[in-house]
Scaffold this active site. Structure first.
Site, mmCIF file in Angstrom:
data_model
loop_
_atom_site.group_PDB
_atom_site.id
_atom_site.type_symbol
_atom_site.label_atom_id
_atom_site.label_comp_id
_atom_site.label_asym_id
_atom_site.label_seq_id
_atom_site.Cartn_x
_atom_site.Cartn_y
_atom_site.Cartn_z
ATOM 1 N N PHE A 140 0.901 4.135 11.058
ATOM 2 C CA PHE A 140 0.642 2.743 10.691
ATOM 3 C C PHE A 140 0.520 2.663 9.181
ATOM 4 O O PHE A 140 -0.380 3.244 8.587
ATOM 5 C CB PHE A 140 -0.635 2.182 11.330
ATOM 6 C CG PHE A 140 -0.832 0.733 10.957
ATOM 7 C CD1 PHE A 140 -0.169 -0.270 11.646
ATOM 8 C CD2 PHE A 140 -1.607 0.373 9.866
ATOM 9 C CE1 PHE A 140 -0.300 -1.606 11.269
ATOM 10 C CE2 PHE A 140 -1.743 -0.959 9.479
ATOM 11 C CZ PHE A 140 -1.084 -1.947 10.190
ATOM 12 N N ASP A 225 -1.005 8.475 2.896
ATOM 13 C CA ASP A 225 -1.553 7.123 3.022
ATOM 14 C C ASP A 225 -3.032 7.270 3.363
ATOM 15 O O ASP A 225 -3.397 7.561 4.498
ATOM 16 C CB ASP A 225 -0.810 6.342 4.110
ATOM 17 C CG ASP A 225 -1.349 4.918 4.277
ATOM 18 O OD1 ASP A 225 -2.467 4.643 3.788
ATOM 19 O OD2 ASP A 225 -0.661 4.098 4.909
ATOM 20 N N LYS A 254 -8.018 -1.097 0.962
ATOM 21 C CA LYS A 254 -9.216 -1.369 1.766
ATOM 22 C C LYS A 254 -10.519 -1.231 0.954
ATOM 23 O O LYS A 254 -10.847 -2.122 0.192
ATOM 24 C CB LYS A 254 -9.194 -0.506 3.028
ATOM 25 C CG LYS A 254 -8.032 -0.930 3.944
ATOM 26 C CD LYS A 254 -8.231 -0.597 5.405
ATOM 27 C CE LYS A 254 -7.229 -1.360 6.267
ATOM 28 N NZ LYS A 254 -6.155 -0.559 6.821
HETATM 29 C C1 PLP Z 1 -4.718 -1.044 6.866
HETATM 30 C C2 PLP Z 1 -3.704 0.004 6.573
HETATM 31 C C3 PLP Z 1 -2.522 -0.280 5.873
HETATM 32 C C4 PLP Z 1 -2.124 -1.689 5.490
HETATM 33 O O1 PLP Z 1 -3.033 -2.301 4.633
HETATM 34 P P1 PLP Z 1 -3.007 -3.911 4.502
HETATM 35 O O2 PLP Z 1 -4.006 -4.173 3.419
HETATM 36 O O3 PLP Z 1 -3.423 -4.444 5.830
HETATM 37 O O4 PLP Z 1 -1.624 -4.285 4.137
HETATM 38 C C5 PLP Z 1 -1.672 0.755 5.577
HETATM 39 N N1 PLP Z 1 -1.947 2.011 5.956
HETATM 40 C C6 PLP Z 1 -3.068 2.340 6.636
HETATM 41 C C7 PLP Z 1 -3.318 3.750 7.011
HETATM 42 C C8 PLP Z 1 -3.970 1.336 6.987
HETATM 43 O O5 PLP Z 1 -5.051 1.658 7.702
#
Ligand code: PLP
Length: 400
Positions: A140, A225, A254
């Site tokens: 994700f 990520d 985040k």
């Molecule tokens: C939440 C998340 C994203 C996307 O971030 P947004 O601010 O919602 O675009 C990408 N990678 C990971 C691992 C995430 O948990």
């Protein structure tokens, strides 16, 4: 207006792209949130780990108000006096020489992809437009067209093609599968060190080390990520720290701004981030002084309050306690730090009803996928509060 009124308004006038619990939050403080009917809940989701510092942290609030009363947006056509300090502090905290600020996580992922492709053409010598990026099943990374193009989740992409080419997906946790997928056109391997959205999936020990080594050997970039796992959530600054792996690029978002503001960034050294030239990439709001001031304060809270250490200690405790709960429904309890997944057996008929039962008892959690309950409270939680929620969790995990 009460909860039902707000729910009705939202259902009528808002797109139904989420399936939220019917709790309408009006106010938050630390680990607690309060709904419009005055009921208090312990937040065990932390907005998908964006409020690691706790709701409305007073120091971050102060930075927000002070900066908002001075200047909020300059655009990058001009410079501002907050962004350079954020760059410097991010570098000091993370050890990366440079960073590039964006807003949402997905934008930072897109930025990393663009940078990896440019590196492939300008440094590695891949033929233009032939670059490939290896990702893993269950990933994700966000919701843009390019990012859902390489999702393995049919539901995320089904109706949204045509897709962006140039991505290859292999099994998560299998380093050999990555080695086998590498070609002379491979620019990068991009993975989450723990897959949060997939249900708190933890790869086998040594996986990150192996992947990093394979990347180095093949002149391929390693992109982590860490948008959800980073900045203390898993008990270390980065989840990659558990294996002493330093990715070529780390993507954060985040909790970078403590839930006050969307701020994300790509972290890398100068040999990589130095490749962008003016005008090639940007964002009107990326690096704005309000976001930068808020992120600086949020980072400072993370460091001063030792949030990674807290997550390590309290996460270990919480997970042990959860694992000891006798329950006919639980298949597995796993996690690192305060990113914990309780996987239920298929016979339990889905995690949603357990989340609703916990909501009734003043605990907010959300199912990830169908069978996993994720427990990820703000990192400012204390042991007494954890002890206080164990009995209701025990009760719910023993429902018929
Ligand atoms: C939440 C998340 C994203 C996307 O971030 P947004 O601010 O919602 O675009 C990408 N990678 C990971 C691992 C995430 O948990």
């Amino acid at each position: 207006m009460n909860t039902q009124d707000f729910v009705a308004l939202e259902e009528k006038f808002g797109a139904h792209n989420y399936h939220p619990l019917d709790v309408v939050i009006e106010r938050g403080e630390g680990v607690w949130v309060y709904d419009v009917d005055g009921k208090r809940y312990l937040d065990c989701l932390s907005a998908y780990s964006a409020v690691n510092q706790g709701h409305v942290h007073p120091k971050i609030l102060k930075a927000l108000i002070e900066q908002a009363s001075k200047v909020t947006l300059t655009s990058r056509a001009f410079r501002n006096n907050q962004l350079p300090l954020l760059y410097k502090e991010l570098s000091e905290i993370t050890g990366y020489e440079m960073s590039l600020p964006m807003n949402s996580g997905a934008e930072a992922v897109e930025t990393a992809i663009k940078l990896a492709r440019k590196w492939a053409y300008r440094v590695k010598g891949v033929k233009r437009h032939d670059a490939e990026i290896i990702v893993v099943d269950g990933n994700f990374h966000g919701r843009t067209i390019s990012i859902v193009s390489f999702s393995s989740e049919e539901f995320y992409k089904g109706d949204f093609g045509p897709f962006t080419p140039g991505f290859i997906s292999v099994a998560y946790g299998d380093a050999d599968a990555i080695a086998d997928a590498i070609t002379p056109n491979t620019a990068a391997v991009m993975i989450e060190p723990i897959q949060g959205e997939a249900g708190v999936i933890i790869p086998p020990d040594g996986y990150l080390q192996k992947v990093a080594k394979i990347c180095r050997k093949n002149n391929v970039l390693f992109i982590a990520d860490e948008i959800q796992t980073g900045l203390g959530r898993t008990g270390r600054l980065f989840a990659c720290d558990y294996e002493n792996v330093r990715p070529d690029m780390a993507i954060i978002g985040k909790a970078l701004a403590g839930g006050f503001y969307p701020v994300s960034a790509v972290l890398a050294d100068k040999d990589l981030l130095g490749l962008f030239s003016p005008g090639e990439h940007g964002s009107t709001f990326g690096g704005n002084p309000l976001g930068a001031a808020v992120a600086r304060a949020a980072l400072q809270v993370m460091v001063n309050e030792k949030l990674a250490e807290r997550a390590d200690e309290l996460g270990t405790y919480f997970m042990e306690q959860l694992a000891e709960i006798p329950s006919p429904h639980v298949k597995d309890v796993r996690g690192k730090g305060l990113l914990i997944g309780v996987e239920l057996k298929p016979e339990a008929k889905g995690a949603r009803r357990f989340c609703e039962a916990l909501q009734d008892r003043g605990i907010l959690v959300k199912e990830t996928h169908q069978h996993v309950i994720r427990f990820a409270p703000p990192l400012v939680i204390d042991k007494e509060t954890i002890d206080g929620i164990l009995p209701p969790i025990r009760e719910v995990l023993n429902m018929v």
